[in-house]
Design a protein around this motif. Structure first.
Motif, PDB file in Angstrom:
ATOM      1  N   THR A 198       1.488   0.601   9.878  1.00  0.00           N
ATOM      2  CA  THR A 198       0.210   0.961  10.483  1.00  0.00           C
ATOM      3  C   THR A 198       0.183   2.441  10.827  1.00  0.00           C
ATOM      4  O   THR A 198       1.211   3.057  11.133  1.00  0.00           O
ATOM      5  N   ASP A 199      -1.009   3.005  10.752  1.00  0.00           N
ATOM      6  CA  ASP A 199      -1.213   4.402  11.128  1.00  0.00           C
ATOM      7  C   ASP A 199      -1.097   4.503  12.650  1.00  0.00           C
ATOM      8  O   ASP A 199      -1.811   3.809  13.373  1.00  0.00           O
ATOM      9  N   PRO A 200      -0.211   5.361  13.163  1.00  0.00           N
ATOM     10  CA  PRO A 200      -0.033   5.430  14.622  1.00  0.00           C
ATOM     11  C   PRO A 200      -1.266   5.922  15.362  1.00  0.00           C
ATOM     12  O   PRO A 200      -1.409   5.664  16.564  1.00  0.00           O
ATOM     13  N   ASN A 201      -2.161   6.608  14.668  1.00  0.00           N
ATOM     14  CA  ASN A 201      -3.357   7.143  15.325  1.00  0.00           C
ATOM     15  C   ASN A 201      -4.507   6.148  15.357  1.00  0.00           C
ATOM     16  O   ASN A 201      -5.248   6.076  16.346  1.00  0.00           O
ATOM     17  N   THR A 202      -4.662   5.385  14.268  1.00  0.00           N
ATOM     18  CA  THR A 202      -5.808   4.477  14.171  1.00  0.00           C
ATOM     19  C   THR A 202      -5.438   3.005  14.286  1.00  0.00           C
ATOM     20  O   THR A 202      -6.301   2.174  14.555  1.00  0.00           O
ATOM     21  N   GLY A 203      -4.174   2.678  14.039  1.00  0.00           N
ATOM     22  CA  GLY A 203      -3.762   1.274  14.035  1.00  0.00           C
ATOM     23  C   GLY A 203      -4.095   0.560  12.738  1.00  0.00           C
ATOM     24  O   GLY A 203      -3.782  -0.623  12.572  1.00  0.00           O
ATOM     25  N   ALA A 204      -4.738   1.261  11.799  1.00  0.00           N
ATOM     26  CA  ALA A 204      -5.100   0.655  10.515  1.00  0.00           C
ATOM     27  C   ALA A 204      -3.886   0.599   9.595  1.00  0.00           C
ATOM     28  O   ALA A 204      -2.903   1.319   9.778  1.00  0.00           O
ATOM     29  N   ILE A 205      -3.954  -0.278   8.594  1.00  0.00           N
ATOM     30  CA  ILE A 205      -2.882  -0.370   7.606  1.00  0.00           C
ATOM     31  C   ILE A 205      -2.776   0.950   6.845  1.00  0.00           C
ATOM     32  O   ILE A 205      -3.772   1.468   6.341  1.00  0.00           O
ATOM     33  N   SER A 206      -1.568   1.488   6.774  1.00  0.00           N
ATOM     34  CA  SER A 206      -1.356   2.733   6.044  1.00  0.00           C
ATOM     35  C   SER A 206      -1.198   2.451   4.553  1.00  0.00           C
ATOM     36  O   SER A 206      -0.503   1.521   4.154  1.00  0.00           O
ATOM     37  N   ARG A 207      -1.820   3.279   3.737  1.00  0.00           N
ATOM     38  CA  ARG A 207      -1.689   3.170   2.286  1.00  0.00           C
ATOM     39  C   ARG A 207      -0.717   4.213   1.731  1.00  0.00           C
ATOM     40  O   ARG A 207      -0.702   4.465   0.531  1.00  0.00           O
ATOM     41  N   TYR A 208       0.086   4.762   2.605  1.00  0.00           N
ATOM     42  CA  TYR A 208       0.938   5.876   2.188  1.00  0.00           C
ATOM     43  C   TYR A 208       2.385   5.674   2.638  1.00  0.00           C
ATOM     44  O   TYR A 208       2.985   6.572   3.219  1.00  0.00           O
ATOM     45  N   ASP A 209       2.957   4.496   2.333  1.00  0.00           N
ATOM     46  CA  ASP A 209       4.329   4.258   2.797  1.00  0.00           C
ATOM     47  C   ASP A 209       5.306   3.933   1.666  1.00  0.00           C
ATOM     48  O   ASP A 209       6.369   3.377   1.908  1.00  0.00           O
ATOM     49  N   ASN A 210       4.953   4.277   0.431  1.00  0.00           N
ATOM     50  CA  ASN A 210       5.876   4.082  -0.684  1.00  0.00           C
ATOM     51  C   ASN A 210       6.401   5.452  -1.113  1.00  0.00           C
ATOM     52  O   ASN A 210       5.733   6.181  -1.848  1.00  0.00           O
ATOM     53  N   PRO A 211       7.597   5.827  -0.686  1.00  0.00           N
ATOM     54  CA  PRO A 211       8.087   7.186  -0.956  1.00  0.00           C
ATOM     55  C   PRO A 211       8.462   7.427  -2.405  1.00  0.00           C
ATOM     56  O   PRO A 211       8.807   8.552  -2.776  1.00  0.00           O
ATOM     57  N   MET A 212       8.383   6.383  -3.267  1.00  0.00           N
ATOM     58  CA  MET A 212       8.721   6.523  -4.681  1.00  0.00           C
ATOM     59  C   MET A 212       7.493   6.779  -5.544  1.00  0.00           C
ATOM     60  O   MET A 212       7.617   6.943  -6.755  1.00  0.00           O
TER      61      MET A 212
END
Length: 558
Positions: A198-212
């Motif tokens: 989750t995005d710490p600012n909005t609480g929404a699901i983050s779409r940016y957590d695959n570092p590959m």
């Protein structure tokens, strides 16, 4: 952004493997050949001008063009040309996720463009590193018509801020990875993400957590990294002939990293139509040098309607998710922006659907992947093991019948091989079982009623064993790797004593078994127990699974 509606009625017809919905109308319109981009600089209130279109074009052609040529293995070349400059009278605003921060810039560029390119790269002249993009209208397949592939009629735009194409404080270098990411979206590539962060600012699901994946995280570096095989296949950069679909059984696959020779992707289907897993290889080379790790990555692809994505109300209810709405997540999915749990190194294994995936070896450009079923085969206790194909091989040859009579549905792969079992294995492998004669009482510790008596005595008659002492065979003793080498070479070797050269650091030149061990190595039956330094571990016990592999290899080399 939500892709436009294509006109074709059969979603998977355009893809020969049936993996990419609306492939010709959504995924492969611009992604092969030359893709021409007008570059526009948009001045905005409150920020002094720092850019000109010519310098931006030079940077894009120097950095982004070769990146996509590498990623596509020469199939896609974005080319950047000068469009011009416009000035907006709207303040930059950063609202909710996916909200454009410079909408007036787009409108002004559309009005100023003379057309002819395939899209517009709009650089907002402000010191930020953000961006967004649209793939524009989806062109339908023949015989349908009604859209254009040229800008501005196709509304295909990538909008980025100045820090993505020039050095702007506090960034030490241009954030080219953002440009590559947004251009990926204009090719209809979706994000990949776990759904657990989750995005710490909005609480929404983050779409940016695959570092590959350049289409997800990966923003820990300035230069763009690559993307997974599904995106590259959907774009037309991996030939269907370089894709293997594993339906059942046990098989080994050579997965090649970008630019190497071999399979570009392996697909493991599931029972759900439109949902499957893809495997591909990633190496720390070229633009992937800054990957957090290398290995075989696993992603779950889901195009199922209303499970993978929210379907627009105007779409037919039978349509799957397609283009940027395809749901792609790491497998296994873990929360956090740096998790690489979905990447397997050598000897790593994962359960994938009803299969086990194991990485068994690697070369400079490839990884060897073994895929085996969890619920099939001769025995119920070897499913998914690296040795399963070898166990199945010796079972099919009648060399083993199992370890738990009368059911004999187990192999006991982790149990040590006794000398009695070794006698049975070798006699059967030599096809000598029919030549077992009457009991002779050759060994005092091998009774006439013992199940293994005939095998032990036939082994002695063949000159493969003389026991462990005068009239002693020690049938229950577990075989060591040194003894295993002696048994196999006496049964399957050349019959000539080779010259030992000291291959293994832990095998003394005076060891009684050195010739057998080195002949076994020369035949490719053993690679030792460690590579650096090369060791054999002669005193280690041999498991039944290991013995199955040794037997399968020596039979194939005979």
């Amino acid at each position: 952004m939500v892709p436009a509606s294509p006109a074709a009625a059969a979603p998977f017809d355009a893809d020969p493997l049936g993996l990419v919905p609306f492939a010709d109308t959504a995924m492969r319109v611009y992604s092969t050949g030359t893709d021409t981009w007008e570059v526009w600089v948009c001045g905005v209130p409150g920020h002094p001008s720092t850019l000109n279109a010519a310098s931006v074009v030079a940077g894009l052609n120097a950095e982004i063009t070769p990146y996509f040529q590498w990623l596509s293995e020469g199939r896609y070349t974005p080319t950047f040309v000068i469009g011009g400059a416009v000035t907006s009278n709207q303040e930059i605003s950063f609202g909710a996720p996916e909200t454009p921060f410079a909408p007036d810039c787009q409108a002004r560029v559309r009005n100023a463009s003379e057309g002819g390119a395939n899209g517009a790269m709009i650089v907002v002249d402000a010191p930020f590193d953000s961006g967004y993009a649209s793939a524009g209208g989806v062109c339908p397949e023949p015989p349908f018509s009604g859209c254009t592939t040229q800008y501005p009629g196709n509304f295909r735009e990538a909008v980025v801020a100045a820090a993505t194409v020039s050095t702007v404080s506090p960034f030490a270098a241009p954030q080219w990875i953002t440009v590559a990411h947004e251009l990926g979206h204009t090719l209809n590539m979706p994000h990949s993400y776990s759904g657990l962060t989750t995005d710490p600012n909005t609480g929404a699901i983050s779409r940016y957590d695959n570092p590959m994946d350049v289409m997800s995280g990966g923003f820990h570096v300035d230069s763009p990294i690559g993307t997974h095989a599904y995106n590259r296949y959907a774009a037309g950069w991996i030939d269907p002939a370089r894709v293997a679909i594993h339906e059942s059984g046990v098989a080994d696959y050579q997965l090649a990293s970008i630019g190497a020779t071999g399979l570009g992707m392996v697909v493991i289907p599931t029972d759900d139509v439109g949902r499957f897993f893809v495997l591909d290889a990633r190496r720390r080379i070229s633009h992937d040098t800054n990957l957090p790790t290398s290995g075989v990555e696993i992603h779950e692809i889901d195009t199922r309607r209303n499970v993978a994505c929210t379907i627009p109300s105007e779409w037919p209810t039978s349509w799957p998710c397609f283009a940027t709405l395809v749901r792609i997540k790491q497998h296994p999915a873990q929360s956090g922006n740096s998790s690489t749990a979905h990447v397997l190194g050598i000897d790593d294994a994962r359960i994938v659907g009803s299969h086990t995936v194991t990485v068994t070896a690697a070369t400079t450009g490839t990884f060897t992947v073994r895929i085996s079923g969890l619920d099939r085969g001769r025995f119920i206790d070897d499913d998914g093991l690296e040795a399963e194909p070898d166990i199945e091989t010796i079972a099919a040859l009648g060399i083993t019948v199992g370890c738990n009579p009368p059911a004999n549905d187990r192999f006991c792969p982790d149990r040590g091989v006794s000398r009695a079992e070794m006698a049975a294995f070798i006699v059967r492998a030599l096809d000598e079982e029919a030549n077992i004669g009457p009991y002779q009482g050759l060994f005092s510790d091998v009774g006439e009623d013992a199940w293994y008596a005939g095998y032990v005595e036939r082994l002695a008659e063949l000159g493969i064993t003389s026991g462990t002492g005068p009239e002693v065979f020690a049938p229950d003793r577990i075989v060591s790797r040194a003894e295993m080498a002696a048994f196999l070479i006496r049964g399957f070797g050349s019959g000539e004593e080779i010259t030992a050269v000291g291959v293994f650091t832990d095998v003394s030149a005076t060891a009684w078994y050195i010739h057998e061990v080195e002949e076994l190595y020369g035949m490719g039956v053993t690679k030792g127990c460690s590579a650096e330094p090369l060791r054999y571990c002669p005193d280690s016990q041999v498991t039944r699974a290991q013995m199955a592999s040794f037997l399968a290899r020596i039979l194939s080399s005979a």
